[in-house]
Structures are given as structure tokens and as C-alpha cells.
Design a protein around this motif. Structure first.
Motif, short mmCIF file in Angstrom:
data_model
loop_
_atom_site.label_atom_id
_atom_site.label_comp_id
_atom_site.label_asym_id
_atom_site.label_seq_id
_atom_site.Cartn_x
_atom_site.Cartn_y
_atom_site.Cartn_z
N GLN A 102 16.19 -3.69 11.89
CA GLN A 102 14.71 -3.92 12.14
C GLN A 102 14.14 -4.56 11.07
OE1 GLN A 102 13.19 -2.78 14.77
NE2 GLN A 102 14.99 -2.08 15.67
N GLY A 103 15.00 -5.14 9.98
CA GLY A 103 14.69 -5.99 8.91
C GLY A 103 14.12 -5.11 7.74
N SER A 104 13.36 -5.77 7.15
CA SER A 104 12.59 -5.04 5.81
C SER A 104 11.05 -4.58 5.97
CB SER A 104 12.78 -5.72 4.57
OG SER A 104 11.78 -7.04 4.82
N LEU A 105 10.64 -3.76 5.43
CA LEU A 105 9.08 -3.24 5.47
C LEU A 105 8.13 -4.42 5.17
CD1 LEU A 105 8.93 0.11 3.68
CD2 LEU A 105 9.17 -0.50 6.39
N ARG A 106 8.93 -5.46 4.37
CA ARG A 106 8.27 -6.73 4.14
C ARG A 106 7.89 -7.45 5.52
NH1 ARG A 106 3.84 -8.47 1.46
NH2 ARG A 106 3.90 -10.73 1.57
N GLU A 118 1.78 5.89 9.11
CA GLU A 118 3.35 5.05 9.22
C GLU A 118 3.75 4.97 7.75
OE1 GLU A 118 5.32 1.11 11.61
OE2 GLU A 118 3.00 1.68 11.79
N CYS A 119 2.92 4.33 6.91
CA CYS A 119 3.28 4.07 5.68
C CYS A 119 3.82 5.35 4.91
CB CYS A 119 2.04 3.56 4.79
SG CYS A 119 2.31 3.32 3.18
N ARG A 120 3.11 6.62 5.13
CA ARG A 120 3.49 7.74 4.72
C ARG A 120 5.05 8.29 4.95
NH1 ARG A 120 0.54 10.98 7.15
NH2 ARG A 120 -1.34 10.92 5.66
N ALA A 121 5.40 7.84 6.28
CA ALA A 121 6.55 7.91 6.57
C ALA A 121 7.74 7.28 5.97
CB ALA A 121 6.84 7.90 8.26
N TYR A 122 7.30 5.86 5.71
CA TYR A 122 8.52 5.24 5.05
C TYR A 122 8.55 5.67 3.46
CZ TYR A 122 7.85 2.24 9.21
OH TYR A 122 7.94 1.89 10.53
N ILE A 197 8.82 4.28 -10.07
CA ILE A 197 7.76 5.27 -9.42
C ILE A 197 6.52 4.13 -9.49
CG2 ILE A 197 6.07 7.29 -9.62
CD1 ILE A 197 9.26 8.01 -8.81
N TRP A 198 6.37 3.63 -10.71
CA TRP A 198 5.26 2.41 -10.80
C TRP A 198 5.72 1.46 -9.59
CZ3 TRP A 198 1.15 1.70 -14.26
CH2 TRP A 198 0.61 0.50 -14.24
N SER A 199 6.83 0.98 -9.52
CA SER A 199 7.06 -0.08 -8.41
C SER A 199 7.02 0.44 -7.17
CB SER A 199 8.36 -0.35 -8.55
OG SER A 199 8.88 -1.13 -9.93
N LEU A 200 7.05 1.96 -6.81
CA LEU A 200 6.93 2.56 -5.52
C LEU A 200 5.28 2.62 -5.37
CD1 LEU A 200 8.18 4.15 -3.17
CD2 LEU A 200 7.29 6.41 -4.43
N GLY A 201 4.53 2.75 -6.22
CA GLY A 201 3.12 2.66 -6.26
C GLY A 201 2.63 1.20 -5.71
N ALA A 202 3.36 0.50 -6.41
CA ALA A 202 2.79 -1.07 -6.03
C ALA A 202 3.29 -1.46 -4.56
CB ALA A 202 3.49 -2.09 -6.89
N THR A 203 4.49 -0.71 -4.15
CA THR A 203 4.75 -1.04 -2.66
C THR A 203 4.08 -0.28 -1.82
OG1 THR A 203 7.29 -0.99 -3.67
CG2 THR A 203 6.90 -0.47 -1.20
N VAL A 204 3.54 1.00 -2.03
CA VAL A 204 2.55 1.30 -1.11
C VAL A 204 1.24 0.48 -1.02
CG1 VAL A 204 1.06 3.58 -0.77
CG2 VAL A 204 3.15 3.79 -1.93
N VAL A 205 0.78 -0.03 -2.14
CA VAL A 205 -0.24 -1.16 -1.86
C VAL A 205 -0.10 -2.13 -1.06
CG1 VAL A 205 -1.76 -2.42 -3.20
CG2 VAL A 205 -1.16 -0.29 -4.16
N GLU A 206 1.25 -2.68 -1.21
CA GLU A 206 1.76 -3.70 -0.47
C GLU A 206 1.74 -3.52 0.86
OE1 GLU A 206 5.56 -6.61 -0.33
OE2 GLU A 206 5.83 -4.71 -1.50
N ILE A 207 2.15 -2.40 1.44
CA ILE A 207 2.51 -2.14 2.82
C ILE A 207 1.09 -1.87 3.50
CG2 ILE A 207 3.21 -0.12 4.29
CD1 ILE A 207 5.51 0.43 2.28
N LEU A 208 0.11 -1.12 2.55
CA LEU A 208 -1.15 -0.93 3.19
C LEU A 208 -2.08 -2.13 3.35
CD1 LEU A 208 -1.58 2.85 2.02
CD2 LEU A 208 -1.12 2.23 4.32
N LYS A 273 -0.12 12.68 11.99
CA LYS A 273 -1.19 12.65 13.22
C LYS A 273 -0.83 11.52 14.00
CE LYS A 273 -4.28 15.76 10.85
NZ LYS A 273 -5.74 15.71 10.43
N PRO A 274 -0.67 11.61 15.22
CA PRO A 274 -0.89 10.31 15.97
C PRO A 274 -2.02 9.61 15.66
CG PRO A 274 -0.03 12.18 17.47
CD PRO A 274 -0.55 12.75 16.15
#
Length: 874
Positions: A102-106, A118-122, A197-208, A273-274
């Protein structure tokens, strides 16, 4: 280098025990700073894997990449990409990993927005992977959406551990992607597990939002914002999500939560939640919406409205006819479409075939193309190779081996599409042996044009092809070299490396004379030209007969790319090698290099960086090649660059392995200064060369230190040092050597170390005769022990003295007379029966009672008096 294979049991196949490393590379699925990732298929099992291809030049680079393998093979977790093994070939490393279809989240967020659910699941899966990593003592250091992969079941897999490290201590190296980087890493304070963890926060911003924090800022501005500013999450996000982000972006490292802590945050623990849940109406609603629709009777289809598959295929076959690929693919079976396309290929209607293949690739996943190949469509394409180039290059690059099986090789010489030819060349090279491949490439009339155009387009296959052919018996013509010189090397370091490397391989392969590749590694070579000519009219011929193939202006072109010592070391080494290969034993080229001045200055800077560096073997090898060329350049030095050449020589004298070469460079500089009538003077500490308006200072202690250093290749060194000591500018050096308190200890030690080498013993005896002769002519006669050495030297430089009874001379003579006595011989000692050794010892013995006058004396070629012959000692 032999192929090295290391695979996990799952990747091995019982029927191919000797062929486990055969994989078919498919399309590129990712690119990074350390290599390219391909989707590949195991030919035996049919299973898909991802193969990360890394190119390296030196063992040190390989060791760095092996760290990633050592890390991956010990990590076993559902959310960590699986490691399957590695294959090591010459200058290439293939790392086999789990394939994530499925490739990357990017890739995911590029296709459209992702909601919080969806982001929360990832992110929850990512946290589980990070928790496991941190428990194993591993810092990922490059968490971002591009490094979070999804397998076929949408399970997140943490990937790309190229910059990861163990938490033995703070990871102080600057690694990772800037917009995702924690402030402590940005400031050089080191990375810890909570830096992820900081990088993870930046990734959340990136996904959303589609981009990481401060994406609108560049370079220094973004770095400043990460360190000093506060990131404010979009207000459109839920409060629990914003709270989660604020925790990730805690600037105080010790207050930032761990992965285990974040798994307990409300945003992560909220039930899924759907997406359409908020639009559901309450159950109490009793409204019957079905009555809002009126049932209408629809008239039956007319005959001409019915989809006719055969009619669509007939439209497809008509030249210039109108057809709808959507209708054809939806109303016709794949077999019929592929059969029709084969018929179109044979009739030359390739434009129609291209349109159908385009639709098939975009919307059908290449289903029709695969059937086309199965039904034998490739030969039909090759029957109209000129018209079919666009189709072949656009849709069949991944199936090049099928093209080869169907007979594309004879057509390669006439194919204009560069990438198609390069793909065929590379695939054919993987099938046949290297020699057969090279012979076939040499026969291609368009190979030169294909390589140059491929390099202009920065095609990796063009780089690989040129490097491989340059190592073989490929006739690199002057026209090809001239075209390589027109490439924009300043814009592409990889291109510069490829061109320099290939030219080096070509020149080294074409060399007629043999040279010493490493001055510091050879005992007996003196690196002097040993070329003999049968006639005087050939006296100016170069030892490289193929150098005439270098185009006019080659050296001027090459010197324009003189790098800095701080640039990429592989590029610097290839530049040095190319200068050497182009200039070796060619006085005209050597003069041009000296006149430019850049090479000597580059060597000067490299020496300065080497002395204070870790002295890696790679840099030592680089300096060895530079030393070889500098020895030759010193013979063509001019007044302008004499000070630089002397400084280079003194720099090499400061590195134990390069003392011999540095001594020879300095000797050539002295000879040039004497030839140009430069005033050469001495004081109590230095030898001074007055060169125009500049005075070049050569500390005598530096020259003295070379003799008393641990020179590993003494046989080469002593011949060079003897010639240096025989020059008039070094007249006081003999006094310095003999007056040294360790002179006798050094003399005895050398005779002991080299007792099994007759040649080195003879050379050292010649050296002793030289310096002791000068010592007796130079040293003042005094019995006082309190006179400083500097005062003795300054006095000796103003007055000629005669030595009568000299203790050090007596000690040397006494040692020499006893060293080869039959009753005093040590194991493996030679020279006891050498007439030359006996004569040299007698000559030194006569120095004790020799008085010097102005009478005419018999002189040897170095200007030293030769005592009358005496009978050999018993």
C-alpha cells in the motif's frame, strides 16, 4: 569481489540452494539519500519483497550500511518492517525487506485528506512500534509519513533505519529530516528516544494537514522556528488531538512523554467512529422517506443501445477510427483485446496500441499488457521497431528480459530511445557473462550516443554502463572523451564522479609502462622512469601510448574542476587519480598542472586535514596518489610555486609513511633553486632559499627528524636521503645527524633490522661514508663538552676545521669492524663475504686519520673525496 548472500530461511528455496539470491527487480517504489527501493519477486517462490539497493565504494561505507542490517535483523515486531536478508556484490549491497503493497502514509495523504479517526489508527500502530524500538534501546531518528509503510492489510510498518542508532549514549550526530527534527537535535545536544516523539507529533500534523509544521519556512527560518517558536495546531482538530500534539511538542526533553505514555492519551484511546456516524438520524424518527420517490416505468433498451463487443473491436481495428477505451475494456474480454492489439501491431497501427496500453496501465493495472505478452505480442511489436519505440519504452521497460527473449538485441543499434537501449543493455548484462556483454556493447554503433545522452538525463543505467565498460576492453575513442568533457559536471557531483572514474579506468587500462600505485607501500621501487628507447628520436615519447587519444585542452578542462579538500572524498580521490593518469611521465602535462597551481594547493590542504584527522586508510590512499604526482611535479616546478612545493614536501615529511616521497620532492626543489641561482643560506636552525621576494624556510630539525623517525620503508628512503645530504644546501645536515645523541644507537639498530638485506646494508654504508666524510670536513675540533650544538654549527659554518681524533667516528669504525666478524654474525646476517662492504668499511676507517688540504683529490659524482684503495680486511 565474490557475491555474499545472507538470507533468512523464509527466503531460501530447496530447489535452488545455489541460486537463492536471484530476484527479479520490478518498478521503483521509493528513493532516498542512501539508495533506491525496488519491488522484487523471488523467481523460485513468486513471493514479493522490497529490495533496497545501496552503492558503495569503500569498505568503510559498507560497514556503515551493515549497521542498518545488524539493527534490522534483531527487530521482530508486527509494526516493524521485516528483514529477510542481504546480498553483497561488488560495490552494491541489496537489503531484502518486507514488501508493503500500500506504499507509505505520505503516498496516502497525496491521494486525499485523512480524517482524525483514520489518522488515529495509524498513529496508534506507530506508537506500538516505537514503544518496542525504544524498549530495545533503538532511536529511529527519522519518523515521518514517508517512513511509515502500509502492508496489504493496512498495518503500519516502521521503515528506513539508515540513520537509526543504539542508545549507548546520546546520539550526537545530526541526522533526520529538518521539519520533523526535535529542537535538542537541531541544537546539537543529541537525540534520545523522546526525540522520536517530537517527530511523531510532526507526523500527525503532516497526515492531517498534508505538510509538517513550519513547512512554509525554509532553511534557517524553519530551524529557528522549531527551536524557539510554539506550533499552534489547527483549531478544526478535536481538543484531544490538539492536547496530544502539545504533549509531543514539549520542548523540555525530560517532560516529553514516552511512547508508552502516549498510548494512554485520550485521543489514542477514543473508540473508533465511522466517518458517517455523525449523519445518522435518531431511531425515534418515524418518517417514511420511501414515499418521497415515485416509481416510474422505464422503456426497454433499443437494439442500437445494446453494447456490442465485436462492434467495439471492429472500431478499434479501423485506421483513424473513433473508439472508446472505457467501453472496450468494460464490454470485451482481455483475451480479445490483446489479440486485437497484436493484429494492430502487425499492421503498424501503433498509435492506437499506445492509447489502449495507456488506459490499461492507468485503470487496469497492466492486465491487458500481461495477456499481450502471454499471447506473443512482443514479436509483433518488434516487427515494426521504428514505430513501436514509444510503446516499448513506455510500457515494457520492466519486461526487458521478455524483449531480449523475443529478439530485441539485433535492433538495439537502431533504436533512438536512450532509456530503452540502456534498459536492454543492463538486462543483457545480468544474463550473460561480463566478457560476452562487453563484446556485444562494443559492436553497438549507437552506444557512445546512448551513454552520453543517458548521462545528460542522469539515467542511473547510463552511469553503470559507462563505469562497467571503462573497466573492460572498450575502445573509448577521443570523440567520446570530448563529449564527456561537454557534460555539465559542476551541476551534478554524481556525474562528475562517473566521468572521472571511467576516464581513470580507461587510462589505467591503456597504460604501457607500469607504475607504483602507492609510494608508501613499496620497498624497492624508486618511482623513477625506467623506460628505454631504441633510438634517440623516440626520447620524448610518453610511456602512455594511448594518451594521444586525450582531446586537446583536456588538462585545462580537468583543472577547472579542481575540488576543495573539504569536498566529497570520493570525488577528490578520483580527481587526483585522473591528474596522475593524465600527467604521469608527460613533461608537457606536468608543466601545465604546475602552472595552474591548484593541484599543489589541494595537496597542501589535504595534508593539513590529514595530520589532524583520524588517518583513515581511504585518505591515506588518496594522499599516496597525490604524493606520486607531486614527486613528478617537483621536477617541473617553477619559481612561482617553489614555496608551495617546499611546503608540500615538508608536509609529507610530517607523515611517517610518506617521508621517502617528501624527501625526494624536497631534493628536486633544492636542485631547481640551485639551477636558478637562488641564494641559499643557513643559520643555526634553518636552511633558507631566497626565491624572488619570498624567503622559503626549511627547518633542519625536520630533516633530522626523518632519519630518526620510524621510517617503515628504509631501503627506499636511504637512497633519497643520501642524495639530499650530498647537495651543497644541506652541508650542515651531516653534522646534525652525527652529533645526535642517538646516532650510534640508530646505526646499530638499522644494521640489525636489515642484516638479511645486502642491498640495504650497502646503501646505508654509502650513506655513512657520505655523512662522516662531511662531518670530518665540517665539525670543529674541540674537547669541551659544554659547548652547545648551535654554537658549534654557527662556528663551523664560518671556519673550515679538520677533525683529528673523533670519538663518534671511532665508535662507528669499531662497530663496523666487528659487525661482520665470523664469530659475531647473527642469524640470517649476510654481507660478511661482500667485497663492497669490506671496501666501504675501509673507506670509513681511513676517515679517522684523513687531513684535508687544498690538494687535488679524486672525487666521486656527489663531490666527495674518495680515499685511495686499500687491501680488504681479514
Amino acid at each position: 569481489m565474490a557475491t555474499r548472500v545472507n538470507l533468512t530461511p523464509a527466503q531460501k528455496h530447496s530447489s535452488s540452494s545455489g541460486n537463492t539470491h536471484h530476484y527479479a527487480l520490478k518498478q521503483v517504489v521509493g528513493k532516498g539519500a542512501y539508495g533506491i527501493v525496488y519491488r522484487a519477486v523471488n523467481r523460485q517462490t513468486g513471493k514479493q519483497v522490497a529490495i533496497k539497493v545501496i552503492e558503495y565504494d569503500e569498505e568503510e561505507e559498507l560497514n556503515e550500511h551493515m549497521l542498518e542490517i545488524d539493527l534490522l535483523k534483531n527487530l521482530k515486531h508486527e509494526n516493524i518492517v521485516k528483514y529477510h536478508g542481504f546480498i553483497q556484490k561488488s560495490h552494491q549491497l541489496f537489503i531484502l525487506l518486507e514488501y508493503c503493497s500500500q506504499g507509505s502514509l505520505r503516498d496516502l495523504i497525496k491521494r486525499g485528506p485523512v480524517d482524525e479517526n483514520e489518522c488515529r489508527a495509524y498513529i496508534k500502530q506507530t506508537l506500538h512500534g516505537l514503544r518496542y524500538l525504544h524498549e530495545q534501546g533503538v532511536i529511529h531518528r527519522d519518523i515521518k509519513a514517508a517512513n511509515l509503510l502500509l502492508d496489504g492489510h493496512n498495518v503500519v510498518k516502521l521503515a528506513d533505519f539508515g540513520v537509526s542508532t543504539r542508545v549507548n549514549s546520546l546520539a550526537m550526530t545530526y541526522a533526520g529530516s529538518p521539519n520533523w527534527m526535535a529542537p535538542e537535535v537541531m541544537m546539537g545536544q543529541g537525540a534520545t528516544t523522546v526525540s522520536d516523539i517530537w517527530s511523531l507529533g510532526a507526523t500527525v500534523v503532516e497526515i492531517l494537514t498534508g505538510n509538517p509544521p513550519f513547512h512554509n519556512l525554509v532553511n534557517e527560518a524553519a530551524c529557528y522556528a522549531i527551536v524557539h517558536d510554539v506550533y499552534l495546531p489547527p483549531k478544526s482538530l478535536s481538543s484531544t488531538c490538539r492536547k496530544f500534539m502539545r504533549a509531543c511538542f514539549q520542548k523540555i526533553v525530560f517532560q516529553r512523554p514516552t511512547a508508552q505514555d502516549l498510548l494512554k492519551y485520550d485521543w489514542i484511546t477514543e473508540p473508533h467512529k465511522p466517518s458517517l456516524e455523525r449523519f445518522r438520524e435518531g431511531e425515534e424518527s418515524s418518517e417514511d422517506w420511501r414515499h418521497d420517490f415515485i416509481e416510474v416505468e422505464v422503456s426497454p433498451f433499443k437494439e442500437n443501445d445494446v453494447a456490442d463487443a465485436q462492434q467495439n473491436l471492429n472500431r478499434l481495428r479501423q485506421p483513424g477510427g473513433h473508439f472508446n477505451p472505457y467501453l472496450i475494456f468494460n464490454e470485451c474480454d482481455v483475451y480479445s483485446i490483446a489479440t486485437c492489439l497484436i493484429d494492430l501491431c502487425q499492421r503498424g497501427q501503433l498509435k492506437t496500441v499506445e492509447e489502449m496500453m495507456t488506459y490499461d496501465s492507468q485503470y487496469k493495472g497492466g492486465e491487458c499488457k500481461n495477456m499481450f505478452i502471454t499471447l506473443g505480442g512482443i514479436p509483433a511489436l518488434l516487427s515494426n521497431i521504428g514505430l513501436a519505440e514509444a510503446v516499448l519504452s513506455q510500457f515494457f521497460i520492466e519486461d526487458v528480459k521478455e524483449l531480449i527473449k523475443c529478439g530485441i538485441l539485433p535492433y538495439c543499434g537502431s533504436i533512438a530511445n536512450v532509456h530503452l537501449v540502456l534498459a536492454v543493455v543492463a538486462a543483457y548484462g545480468a544474463i550473460v557473462d561480463f566478457e560476452t556483454w562487453c563484446q556485444w556493447c562494443c559492436k553497438l554503433p549507437n552506444i557512445e550516443d546512448v551513454i552520453v545522452k543517458g548521462l545528460e538525463a542522469d539515467d542511473r543505467l547510463a552511469h553503470d554502463t559507462l563505469l562497467s565498460l571503462s573497466d573492460a576492453n572498450f575502445p573509448m575513442k577521443e570523440s567520446l572523451i570530448a563529449r564527456l568533457m561537454t557534460l555539465p559536471l559542476t551541476l551534478n557531483k554524481r556525474l562528475t564522479y562517473t566521468v572521472f572514474k571511467s576516464l581513470n579506468s580507461f587510462l589505467e587500462r591503456k597504460s604501457v609502462g607500469s607504475i607504483d600505485p602507492d609510494y608508501a607501500e613499496t620497498e624497492s621501487s624508486t618511482l623513477e622512469p625506467q623506460v628505454t628507447f631504441s633510438s634517440p628520436r623516440f626520447a620524448n615519447l610518453s610511456a602512455y601510448s594511448e594518451r594521444r587519444l586525450l582531446p586537446e585542452g583536456f588538462i585545462d578542462w580537468l583543472l577547472k574542476f579542481t575540488p576543495n579538500a573539504s569536498e566529497d572524498q570520493h570525488l577528490v580521490k578520483n580527481f587526483i587519480e585522473l591528474c596522475f593518469n593524465a600527467g604521469h611521465l608527460d613533461r608537457v602535462v606536468l608543466g601545465e598542472i604546475v602552472e595552474h597551481g591548484g593541484f599543489l594547493q589541494l595537496t597542501q590542504n589535504l595534508i593539513q586535514r590529514f595530520v589532524g584527522d583520524s588517518r583513515t586508510r581511504y585518505k591515506k590512499s588518496m594522499l599516496s596518489i597525490a604524493l606520486n604526482l607531486c614527486v613528478e611535479l617537483s621536477q617541473e616546478v617553477n619559481v612561482t610555486y617553489l614555496p608551495t612545493a617546499v611546503d608540500v614536501a615538508l608536509g609529507f615529511l610530517g607523515i611517517p609513511d610518506f617521508i621517502t616521497g617528501g624527501t625526494e620532492i624536497l631534493m628536486h626543489c633544492f636542485l631547481f633553486a640551485m639551477h636558478e641561482n637562488c641564494a641559499i643560506t643557513e643559520d643555526s636552525l634553518n636552511i633558507l632559499i631566497n626565491c624572488r621576494t619570498e624567503t622559503v624556510t626549511i627547518p633542519r630539525v625536520t630533516l633530522l627528524r626523518t632519519f630518526y623517525s620510524e621510517e617503515p620503508k628504509f631501503g627506499n628512503y636511504i637512497t633519497k636521503f643520501s642524495r639530499l645530504c650530498s647537495l651543497p644546501p644541506c652541508k650542515s645536515l651531516a653534522f646534525d645527524i652525527v652529533s645526535h645523541p642517538h646516532f650510534m644507537r640508530k646505526t646499530k639498530a638499522l644494521f640489525d633490522v636489515y642484516r638479511s638485506s645486502l642491498i640495504i646494508q650497502i646503501d646505508f654504508l654509502k650513506f655513512l661514508k657520505l655523512i662522516l666524510t662531511r662531518y670530518t670536513e665540517f665539525a670543529p675540533r674541540s674537547v669541551r663538552k659544554d659547548i652547545p650544538t648551535n654554537l658549534l654549527i654557527s662556528t663551523a659554518m664560518q671556519t673550515n676545521f679538520v677533525v683529528g681524533d673523533c670519538q663518534v667516528l671511532s665508535d662507528v669504525i669499531e662497530f663496523l669492524l666487528s659487525n661482520w666478524r665470523p664469530d659475531n654474525l647473527r642469524p640470517n646476517q649476510v654481507g660478511g663475504d661482500s667485497v663492497l662492504i669490506k671496501q666501504l668499511c675501509r673507506d670509513i676507517e681511513l676517515l679517522k686519520n684523513t687531513t684535508h688540504s687544498n690538494d687535488t683529490k679524486r672525487l666521486e659524482r656527489n663531490g666527495l673525496s674518495i680515499p685511495a684503495p686499500v687491501p680488504s680486511f681479514p
